[in-house]
Design an enzyme around this catalytic site. Structure first.
Site, short mmCIF file in Angstrom:
data_model
loop_
_atom_site.label_atom_id
_atom_site.label_comp_id
_atom_site.label_asym_id
_atom_site.label_seq_id
_atom_site.Cartn_x
_atom_site.Cartn_y
_atom_site.Cartn_z
CG HIS A 83 -5.83 2.75 -4.79
ND1 HIS A 83 -5.93 2.35 -3.48
CD2 HIS A 83 -5.41 1.67 -5.47
CE1 HIS A 83 -5.60 1.07 -3.39
NE2 HIS A 83 -5.27 0.64 -4.58
CG ASP A 132 -7.32 4.93 -2.04
OD1 ASP A 132 -8.04 4.29 -2.83
OD2 ASP A 132 -6.18 4.59 -1.74
CB SER A 159 -3.66 -1.92 -2.77
OG SER A 159 -5.05 -1.95 -2.97
#
Length: 686
Positions: free
Chosen positions: A658, A623, A538
């Site tokens: 995610h 995501d 991320s």
């Protein structure tokens, strides 16, 4: 890898993007068309290329998966906690991916009442996540949120715990969590903006009513703020929070009066952050008021809550970060951070006598866990280190007796924490700042520069990277890898200033800290550039993208999970989930100085013709935090520019978002892919 396998090439459709009189050309902008069959085709081709190129590691991946799975106690359960007359337990059954939530009335000897068996509920879905279990005060109703897409848009439903019936009511597009008022029929919940996924509205639902008639309790108009709702530990107040990176605002109402008007606790003031707890005749406030960079504890009376009425309870300290509090009838427990390490401080309300829990290691994390009862002398906390499995401990604050309720089991009979060495070092950054590095490895390694070493970091949002134990990591350690965490600026590991010095116009400190930690490990012969690997996900994937452009010669391989790499374009698009709320973290590129600074480090914009190390990139089609097209575009551009023949893989989970795959064993398969990538580069085949 066979040279006959050719990587896919994304077609080039130049799109000019102009801002502040500056023009960028994005050849792969078209990849953000999620419903375009050509986009799906490209992602599938990248997946095929990855699968074919790594076919020789498939057996090894299975070996790693089986090995990691074998260490996990499959029929495991959480330590029960008592809340409002019931013991609550989460347990797993052998061979099953998902948790079973249960409770027992009054005693652990009572008959088990199963709230949810998520294995049954997940059967029809490629992805399944249940969150936000919330029980009404009369113990009759439970609300829960379910996501089957992995975009973190949860549908809340309600179950009658007496009859077992799940009501037909569905509250759509929520955060998943909800809070019951004291009347046991009013449920407060939070919905999201359909496009940006910002949590922006608090609703009030009455049992048995049509959700279309649910009243709006509060709508947050400012696009840089998110909202949430929760009940105080005392169960007396419902709190609604509005949060941005730098500013907080609380609203509240009495739980017994769910239809009363919501009152502002302290109106938002730019730069003022605070959180509120209730105990007896006072509110206790953790805040940065009066330039308390590392936060302090203040209190107010119940009727005068504006900041002019707050008085100091624990003053600000330059060298100690105040992170959280747990309030008990006789004790105040303060979670602090000093010198980069967790501390737990216990203060007697009456006598003001205090002490700290003793921790000996320097590579540990300690944290209070589920403490829902005011009227107890028992503090429940957790402890683990890089080489010590996690423990749940009940600590008697009066007698100081410690009772270890559970230590994580590592099955297989081979694990002994005494076979591993934990160390902490301080690397000197280019500006002279000392940056801590935590390390774990098998005992007896030689410092000859030949050890494979995986260096991990995150470095954003003030998130601390505390040292935790991992059973899966043993598969690397036992094959000779060293594992290290670089506690770089941008996290809050060394206090609030550590965060402030790694964000906005100081963001590059995060990247140079990581590079300086890498050079420290090489200089001290723990590893060499031939054997050094980096990993981040991320915002940590942004870090990976930046170091790949800035110092590609330092690493043999890099793993970037769901990487945020197209910083400028994403931050200019306020229709993308989470963008506007991030301006205080990265800067607003509509302002020229932030645009120029972001452009100078944005990984996608700074890809150049040079040799890059081996790279494995993982993403998820659904995501919601980092859109799949960021890594897809990055890989497409890297394929054109890179001047080496090293591996470059884009692995897209077409069912997940995610957090990756759902289910505890599916997640391990993804780790097995990453580990096989690293071990294959080291020539380790078994």
């Amino acid at each position: 890898m066979s040279n006959s396998i050719q990587p896919p090439k994304a077609k080039i459709i130049p799109k000019q993007l102009e801002k502040h009189g500056h023009i960028r050309t994005d050849n792969y902008y078209w990849l953000n068309e999620r419903d375009n069959p050509e986009v799906i085709d490209y992602l599938n081709k990248e997946n095929e290329y990855y699968q074919q190129s790594t076919a020789h590691t498939k057996e090894f991946q299975k070996t790693l998966f089986d090995e990691m799975k074998a260490r996990i106690k499959e029929d495991d359960q959480s330590v029960p906690y008592l809340y409002n007359g019931y013991y609550y337990i989460t347990r797993f059954e052998k061979g099953k991916d998902y948790p079973i939530y249960a409770r027992k009335k009054g005693s652990l000897e009572s008959k088990e009442e199963i709230l949810f068996d998520c294995n049954q509920l997940a059967k029809e879905h490629a992805y399944f996540q249940m969150v936000g279990l919330s029980v009404s005060d009369d113990n009759q109703w439970i609300s829960f949120g379910i996501d089957t897409v992995s975009r973190r848009q949860y549908t809340i439903q309600i179950k009658n715990l007496i009859t077992g019936e799940i009501l037909p009511t569905k509250l759509e597009n929520t955060t998943g969590s909800a809070t019951w008022a004291a009347d046991n029929k009013t449920l407060f919940y939070t919905t999201k903006d359909e496009t940006t996924l910002r949590s922006d509205t608090i609703y009030k639902h009455k049992l048995g009513s049509n959700p279309s008639g649910d009243a709006i309790v509060y709508h947050e108009k400012d696009e840089t703020f998110d909202v949430s709702v929760f009940k105080s530990k005392s169960r007396k107040y419902i709190f609604i929070t509005s949060d941005s990176t730098m500013t907080t605002e609380y609203r509240m109402l009495l739980s017994e009066q769910p239809d009363s008007k919501v009152k502002v606790f302290q109106k938002r003031t730019r730069g003022l952050e605070y959180s509120v707890s209730h105990f007896e005749d006072h509110f206790y406030i953790i805040t940065n008021k009066d330039k308390a960079t590392n936060f302090k504890l203040m209190k107010s009376t119940l009727d005068k809550t504006s900041k002019d009425n707050w008085v100091d309870e624990i003053p600000h300290r330059e060298d100690v970060l105040l992170e959280d509090i747990d309030i008990f009838r006789e004790y105040l427990v303060v979670s602090e951070r000093s010198d980069g390490l967790n501390t737990i401080r216990i203060i007697n309300w009456k006598t003001k006598k205090e002490y700290y829990l003793p921790f000996e290691s320097q590579t540990y994390s300690a944290y209070t866990t589920t403490n829902l009862d005011f009227d107890t002398e028992i503090l429940r906390y957790g402890f683990q280190s890089l080489a010590t499995p996690s423990s749940v401990i009940d600590f008697n604050m009066k007698t100081k007796e410690k009772n270890i309720l559970k230590e994580q089991e590592v099955l297989g009979g081979k694990f002994d924490k005494n076979n591993y060495t934990e160390e902490r070092f301080w690397a000197t950054a280019s500006d002279g700042t000392k940056v801590p590095i935590s390390i774990v490895h098998k005992k007896g390694i030689s410092k000859n520069g030949k050890n494979p070493l995986l260096l991990y970091a995150y470095g954003s949002y003030g998130m601390t990277m505390d040292c935790h134990f991992s059973t899966v990591r043993l598969s690397l350690l036992d094959r000779g890898f060293i594992y290290a965490i670089a506690h770089v600026r941008g996290g809050e590991d060394l206090g609030r200033e550590w965060y402030e010095n790694g964000k906005l116009l100081k963001k590059k400190n995060t990247f140079t800290d990581f590079i300086d930690c890498s050079q420290f490990l090489i200089a001290n012969n723990y590893t060499s550039a031939k054997h050094l690997y980096a990993e981040g996900g991320s915002a940590g994937g942004l870090l990976m993208g930046a170091i790949l452009n800035m110092a590609p010669n330092l690493y043999n391989g890099v793993i970037a999970q769901v990487p945020f790499v197209d910083v400028v374009t994403t931050m200019l698009d306020d229709s993308i989930p989470l963008t506007t709320g991030e301006y205080d973290e990265w800067g607003n590129p509509n302002v020229k100085k932030y645009y120029n600074y972001m452009l100078s480090y944005s990984p996608y914009d700074n890809v150049v013709a040079q040799n890059y190390p081996n790279i494995y990139i993982a993403t998820g089609l659904h995501d919601s935090q980092v859109q799949y097209w960021e890594p897809a575009k990055w890989v497409a551009k890297l394929r054109v520019f890179k001047t080496d023949s090293n591996q470059l893989y884009l692995d897209t989970n077409m069912d997940a978002g995610h957090g990756g795959a759902s289910g505890r064993f599916e997640a391990i398969k993804e780790i097995a892919k990453e580990f096989s990538f690293l071990l294959d580069l080291e020539g380790i085949k078994s």
